[in-house]
Design an enzyme around this catalytic site. Structure first.
Site, PDB file in Angstrom:
ATOM      1  N   GLU A  64       0.807  -1.221   0.000  1.00 25.56           N
ATOM      2  CA  GLU A  64       0.000   0.000   0.000  1.00 25.56           C
ATOM      3  C   GLU A  64       0.849   1.284   0.000  1.00 25.56           C
ATOM      4  O   GLU A  64       0.851   2.052   0.959  1.00 25.56           O
ATOM      5  CB  GLU A  64      -0.955   0.012   1.196  1.00 25.56           C
ATOM      6  CG  GLU A  64      -2.004  -1.070   1.147  1.00 25.56           C
ATOM      7  CD  GLU A  64      -2.983  -1.009   2.310  1.00 25.56           C
ATOM      8  OE1 GLU A  64      -4.108  -1.520   2.171  1.00 25.56           O
ATOM      9  OE2 GLU A  64      -2.632  -0.456   3.372  1.00 25.56           O
ATOM     10  N   GLU A  96      -6.654  -7.698  -0.454  1.00 18.34           N
ATOM     11  CA  GLU A  96      -7.216  -7.610   0.886  1.00 18.34           C
ATOM     12  C   GLU A  96      -8.700  -7.271   0.774  1.00 18.34           C
ATOM     13  O   GLU A  96      -9.054  -6.194   0.293  1.00 18.34           O
ATOM     14  CB  GLU A  96      -6.519  -6.534   1.731  1.00 18.34           C
ATOM     15  CG  GLU A  96      -5.042  -6.789   1.971  1.00 18.34           C
ATOM     16  CD  GLU A  96      -4.395  -5.728   2.866  1.00 18.34           C
ATOM     17  OE1 GLU A  96      -5.136  -5.005   3.568  1.00 18.34           O
ATOM     18  OE2 GLU A  96      -3.153  -5.620   2.841  1.00 18.34           O
TER      19      GLU A  96
END
Length: 610
Positions: A141, A295
């Site tokens: 991320e 995710e």
């Protein structure tokens, strides 16, 4: 395939075999590991211990699980930070972002790039031989937790070098940055720094170049790791992108990766399936192919003001939605809820007790494995998206509370609630194949995109703010603002912000906000007028002479957009909020029943149209 994000370092080693057997027995076929394991793998500088990760790979190989292996560079360990504190980022105030959380490093720091390369090479050399290795994930991320932008000395130096390459000489930079304003003129590149916090407004042109520089620096950091991995492994490489994230130009980064992966979380308190749907379609559009959910929010998270309860029925529908929009793999974050650490209130597929026999979510995965999901359908509508325009909106705007991402999503939602499939397009895409093209709030329109719009002979919707700026973030000057097309020609003599105002449309009332324009129509039709506000009875929405182009000179809320679009495109029914129609199915994302047309959907029901 279904999978989970797995953290063996959080549990006793003897749990690994128990967990993996349960995964396989319940339809979990892939795990992501190691993206936060640096301290366990390199316990001191140059002292490596891969026993735990070796055990994970050996058991996965034995049991039949595939592995996505993350590089651990989002979490440099304490020994590295204490030895080289210059690695730490600085914010716009000059404050150090300290060790004790994650993402506490500068992408442009050469020392950090060296140490990152060492651990990545060790991992690539060691684990590329395993058959169970499915793919690589670079870092984790990028930009999360306000870490896209760093203002340290290394970034000052790198920013100078970047600008030299872009502008060649400082006079060209001064012109592009408009440095005659507020006596900001530079005599040499050495006088320039990253745009740190000032007492008044920052130079908007400098900030835009800094955003571009930051995207490039992060891309360079990723490519260093990618090049190392490719020396040892032929497995595909990805990075997990984020929801509604516009700080990094993902379109610029898409070529770095073999496939796109994405972390699907809900960024707002009141669940809106259209936010998820839009982001799925955006991820698909980056490479125009299937993507992976790295995710998936499993229910409750730990980072909202109120970490809302979500049922297993909701998760079932959210999972179904991902495949309908073009996902080919779905990994849930995380396998097991963790009793300690910053994410201790985050849900998992199994609970804190580790019980794999009585997990509703695990049972859900087993059932979902038996379903063959339809592929993403062809779309009639395309919405243009531009990260550069997003940056320009973020830097300065007439209405500071205008949110480019959310307003584009509102437009997207209006079409979706009219049962339309929607693609997201960028400037290089083919606009001509879509029956309806929407260009929303795009401050900057490249010549390439503008040329495609001018050559269209199908329905086109343009909105306010579009085409207002140049690439360098200057507002266009020495010419009239507006659009000058074959069948629609108008000038914008002035514009400004408004609070909520009303517009008349065939006896109906539309609600507008954020933006108003004083329009001088040269060719075309006045389609709607202002019912209230400073330009009462003047044009607010225009139509072309051939009825193919609609220009919306303001920002409408979702319900008003639907009312307007009902007059412009064909439709069957208007869906209620929290219902999506996709691939011939209605999905109710609400715990309440939904009524529309002659259809009644039970809470969380998924129903085929036929």
């Amino acid at each position: 395939m279904f999978g989970v994000d797995y953290y063996p370092e959080h549990w006793n080693k003897n749990r690994i075999e128990i967990d993996m057997k349960s995964m396989v027995n319940n339809g979990v076929k892939i795990i992501r590991v190691a993206e936060f394991m640096w301290a366990q793998m390199e316990i001191e500088e140059g002292i490596f211990n891969f026993d735990l990760l070796d055990h994970v790979f050996e058991k996965a190989e034995e049991i039949g699980l595939k592995i996505i292996l993350g590089t651990p560079t989002a979490t440099p360990p304490a020994w590295l930070i204490r030895k080289h504190p210059e690695i730490l980022q600085k914010d716009e105030y000059g404050h150090v972002r300290n060790f004790g959380s994650r993402r506490h490093y500068c992408y442009n720091n050469k020392v950090y790039r060296k140490y990152s390369g060492i651990i990545v090479e060790k991992m690539a050399e060691r684990y590329s031989k395993y058959n169970c290795l499915y793919a690589w994930q670079i870092d984790n991320e990028f930009g999360c937790e306000n870490t896209t932008y760093c203002y340290c000395k290394d970034c000052d130096s790198s920013f100078k070098e970047y600008l030299k390459e872009i502008y060649d000489n400082v006079d060209v930079l001064n012109k592009n940055w408009g440095t005659d304003f507020w006596s900001q003129k530079y005599n040499d590149f050495s006088q320039i720094e990253t745009p740190k916090k000032t007492n008044a407004f920052l130079n908007p042109h400098q900030v835009l170049d800094f955003y571009r520089f930051s995207t490039e620096g992060i891309g360079e950091f990723a490519k260093i790791q990618i090049d190392i991995i490719k020396k040892y492994s032929d497995k595909p490489i990805t990075h997990n992108f984020m929801v509604n994230f516009g700080e990094i130009d993902y379109k610029k980064h898409h070529e770095l990766y073999d496939f796109i992966s994405y972390d699907n979380y809900m960024p707002v308190q009141d669940y809106n399936p259209m936010i998820a749907a839009f982001n799925f379609d955006l991820m698909y559009a980056l490479k125009n192919k299937e993507f992976t959910i790295m995710e998936q929010q499993p229910g409750r998270v730990n980072w909202q003001e109120k970490n809302i309860f979500y049922s297993v029925d909701w998760l079932n529908n959210a999972s179904t939605q991902t495949f309908m929009h073009g996902a080919n793999n779905l990994l849930y974050f995380r396998w097991r809820a963790l009793p300690y650490g910053a994410e201790q209130f985050h849900n998992g597929i199994i609970g804190y007790d580790g019980d794999t026999e009585n997990s509703e979510r695990l049972n859900m995965i087993k059932k979902l494995n038996q379903i063959e999901f339809e592929k993403k359908e062809k779309a009639d509508v395309a919405i243009y998206f531009d990260y550069q325009s997003n940056w320009m909106h973020k830097i300065n705007n007439v209405s500071k509370d205008f949110d480019y991402f959310m307003e584009v999503i509102n437009l997207y939602e209006a079409f979706k609630r009219m049962k339309k499939n929607v693609d997201i397009v960028f400037e290089d895409d083919d606009f001509s194949k879509y029956e309806t093209l929407v260009i929303p709030y795009s401050y900057y329109l490249s010549e390439k995109a503008m040329g495609k719009i001018k050559n269209r002979d199908k329905k086109t919707i343009l909105t306010c703010m579009t085409g207002l700026k140049e690439y360098n973030n200057h507002i266009k000057s020495d010419e009239k603002l507006g659009f000058h097309l074959k069948s629609l020609d108008f000038n914008i003599n002035d514009f400004g912000a408004i609070e909520e105002e009303k517009i008349s449309l065939s006896g109906k009332r539309l609600i507008s906000n954020y933006w108003i324009e004083d329009i001088e129509l040269l060719k075309g039709k006045v389609y709607c007028t202002w019912e209230s506000g400073p330009l009462r009875n003047k044009a607010s929405i225009l139509k072309s002479e051939d009825d193919k182009i609609l220009y919306i000179g303001t920002v409408l809320n979702t319900e008003s957009l639907i009312e307007l679009l009902k007059e412009f495109i064909d439709y069957d029914v208007i869906l209620p909020k929290k219902v999506e129609y996709i691939n011939g199915k209605y999905i109710n994302f609400s715990h309440e029943k939904k009524l529309f047309g002659n259809i009644e959907l039970r809470p969380y029901e998924i129903r085929s149209e036929t």
